[in-house]
Each structure stands twice: as structure tokens, then as C-alpha cells.
Design a protein around this motif. Sequence first.
Motif, PDB file in Angstrom:
ATOM      1  N   LEU A 244       0.832  -1.196   0.000  1.00  0.00           N
ATOM      2  CA  LEU A 244       0.000   0.000   0.000  1.00  0.00           C
ATOM      3  C   LEU A 244       0.870   1.251   0.000  1.00  0.00           C
ATOM      4  N   ASN A 245       0.351   2.321  -0.581  1.00  0.00           N
ATOM      5  CA  ASN A 245       1.079   3.590  -0.658  1.00  0.00           C
ATOM      6  C   ASN A 245       0.889   4.346   0.663  1.00  0.00           C
ATOM      7  N   VAL A 246       1.807   4.135   1.595  1.00  0.00           N
ATOM      8  CA  VAL A 246       1.700   4.692   2.943  1.00  0.00           C
ATOM      9  C   VAL A 246       2.905   5.584   3.215  1.00  0.00           C
ATOM     10  N   SER A 247       2.650   6.767   3.754  1.00  0.00           N
ATOM     11  CA  SER A 247       3.724   7.650   4.205  1.00  0.00           C
ATOM     12  C   SER A 247       3.441   8.086   5.638  1.00  0.00           C
ATOM     13  N   THR A 248       4.427   8.686   6.263  1.00  0.00           N
ATOM     14  CA  THR A 248       4.273   9.123   7.663  1.00  0.00           C
ATOM     15  C   THR A 248       4.430  10.634   7.796  1.00  0.00           C
ATOM     16  N   ASP A 249       4.144  11.355   6.725  1.00  0.00           N
ATOM     17  CA  ASP A 249       4.310  12.814   6.734  1.00  0.00           C
ATOM     18  C   ASP A 249       3.027  13.507   7.174  1.00  0.00           C
ATOM     19  N   VAL A 250       2.587  13.209   8.386  1.00  0.00           N
ATOM     20  CA  VAL A 250       1.372  13.842   8.905  1.00  0.00           C
ATOM     21  C   VAL A 250       1.665  15.312   9.204  1.00  0.00           C
ATOM     22  N   PRO A 251       0.904  16.254   8.635  1.00  0.00           N
ATOM     23  CA  PRO A 251       1.138  17.673   8.922  1.00  0.00           C
ATOM     24  C   PRO A 251       0.958  17.989  10.406  1.00  0.00           C
ATOM     25  N   GLU A 252       1.790  18.838  10.919  1.00  0.00           N
ATOM     26  CA  GLU A 252       1.718  19.197  12.335  1.00  0.00           C
ATOM     27  C   GLU A 252       0.362  19.795  12.675  1.00  0.00           C
ATOM     28  N   GLU A 253      -0.227  20.500  11.727  1.00  0.00           N
ATOM     29  CA  GLU A 253      -1.527  21.124  11.975  1.00  0.00           C
ATOM     30  C   GLU A 253      -2.620  20.087  12.247  1.00  0.00           C
ATOM     31  N   VAL A 254      -2.458  18.885  11.730  1.00  0.00           N
ATOM     32  CA  VAL A 254      -3.445  17.831  11.982  1.00  0.00           C
ATOM     33  C   VAL A 254      -3.433  17.449  13.458  1.00  0.00           C
ATOM     34  N   TYR A 255      -2.244  17.365  14.042  1.00  0.00           N
ATOM     35  CA  TYR A 255      -2.162  17.084  15.478  1.00  0.00           C
ATOM     36  C   TYR A 255      -2.783  18.220  16.289  1.00  0.00           C
ATOM     37  N   MET A 256      -2.550  19.429  15.838  1.00  0.00           N
ATOM     38  CA  MET A 256      -3.139  20.587  16.525  1.00  0.00           C
ATOM     39  C   MET A 256      -4.664  20.538  16.429  1.00  0.00           C
ATOM     40  N   LEU A 257      -5.172  20.098  15.271  1.00  0.00           N
ATOM     41  CA  LEU A 257      -6.618  19.961  15.116  1.00  0.00           C
ATOM     42  C   LEU A 257      -7.169  18.903  16.070  1.00  0.00           C
TER      43      LEU A 257
END
Length: 285
Positions: A244-257
Motif C-alpha cells: 500500500l502507498n503509505v507515508s508518515t508525513d502527517v502535517p503538524e496542523e493535523v495534530y493541533m486539530l
Amino acid sequence: MEPYVNPFAYLFNILWFFFLFMFFMLPFLKRYALNKAREEMISQIEKKRNSRVITLIHRQESLGFFGIPMFRFIDIEDSEEVLRAIRMTPEDMPIDLIVHTPGGLALAATQIANALVRHKGPVRVIIPHYAMSGGTLIALAADEIIMDHNAVLGPVDPQIGNMPAASILKVLEMKEPKDMDDQTLILADVASKAINQMKEYLVWLLTQNGMDHQRAERIAEELATGKYTHDYPLTVEHLKKLGLNVSTDVPEEVYMLMELYPQPVGSQVPSVQYIPVPYKSSKVR
């Protein structure tokens, strides 16, 4: 002579008004402020990524009115809202769907997955913590799955009532049909159909995004046939090995959300949110 006014009556009225304000108005104002903060954060993510951001967030541990547990799952109302947001998005605009859910109704999850895979623009599903069962089905519709290093997906093997379909079929291997009652035989028939339908659907879903048929069949066999328990956590490493096409580049703003989704007390919060206006071009305002 002026009438006598009891000062304690004024004090009682003030205290009563204050009590009513604290009990009714303050929670409403807090929810309003929290929703506005979420919308502002969603808008920031949209501008940064030039995409439509939709959230599908369920707080399973949330408490309802008077402390009664209110467990949230993917339902038809969620699918209607997500589909409405996708319809309001230009065909060439990327979609970022932020998912945090234990799963839910298969029909609703399938509708969302269908809408995502048919969207012509890039579709990314972002998973900061977990997306199990129906949440995994939705993630498999994406062009790219973006996960936290410690986030997990889960198997999508069908459940018949509260029983895994694969486990129901195991009964056929352990007993002769003459030793089973009609209800068990009917359940086994339904379980067999459910697994075959899910495998066929997964193959279709994965091949819609360009995956070769052989790999799609292998992933469908891995996730839909009961190889694991339904709550088994599928890690980033496991999913990458599957192809599967998986990456770990979660934007920091998502954690803030996500920080704006504390355990709510008093009432449910909306599980699907987006900026409720139609976008007229592929560029976010």
C-alpha cells in the motif's frame, strides 16, 4: 412610605440567573467557540495544502448527558455529510480526509470509499491515531494513506451480528451439516457471501487507483478473510509490506486539530466538519 425590599430576594434572583447561565448558556458558548476554532484550523490546513479538508472523527470514549456513555461510529449521517462535502469540491481539487474512528456501518463506509475513489483529484486519507474496520475501508480508497508512525489500521473482515464471518465458517469444518441447526447453516451461508463480497469489493477498490490485480487480490485475501481478529492493529510497516502507498508525513496542523477534540461532556459533537461553502476552482481561497 416605600415598600420594604428584601435584599436576599435580589441575591437569590442573581444566583438563580447565574445558575441558569452556567448550566445552559456556558456549555453552548464553549461548544460554539470550539467549533469555530476547529473551522479555523481546518481552513489553515486547506490553505497550506491547497485542498479540501474533511474530518471524520469519532471520540469513542466521549460521555453524554448526565454521564451516559455516547459511543460514536460511522453511520449514514456521516456518509451523507462526507458525500455532500465531496460534491462541493471541484473535480481536480485534492481532498484530505482526516480519519479517527473505530469503524461503523459497512454501508456508510462503502459509500464514502466509492465517492473518494471516483474523485478525479488526488485523495489523501490522514490517520493521526487509528482507523479501524470501516475506517480502514475508507483509507484503502485513497491515492495515499498518511499515518503517524504509531497509527494503525485494522482488518475489514465482515462481521455477522457480533460474530466474525470467518469464525462462523469454521463451524462447517468442525461439524457435519446434519449436526447443525438451521440458524447456524443460514449464518454460514450469509458469512460466506459476506466474505466473498468484501474480497471482490476490495479488489475493485484497489484496482481503481491503478494497483495491479494480483496485488489487490493478495491484499483482499489478507484483510477480508479473517486471518486476524477484527481489532488486530495493522502498523505502518505491515501496510507497506502489503504494497500500500503509505507515508508518515502527517502535517503538524493535523495534530493541533486533534487537540481541539477533547473528551466532550454534555452532548455529542459533530463528527464530520468542513468549510460549508462550494469551491469554484482548484485554488483554495
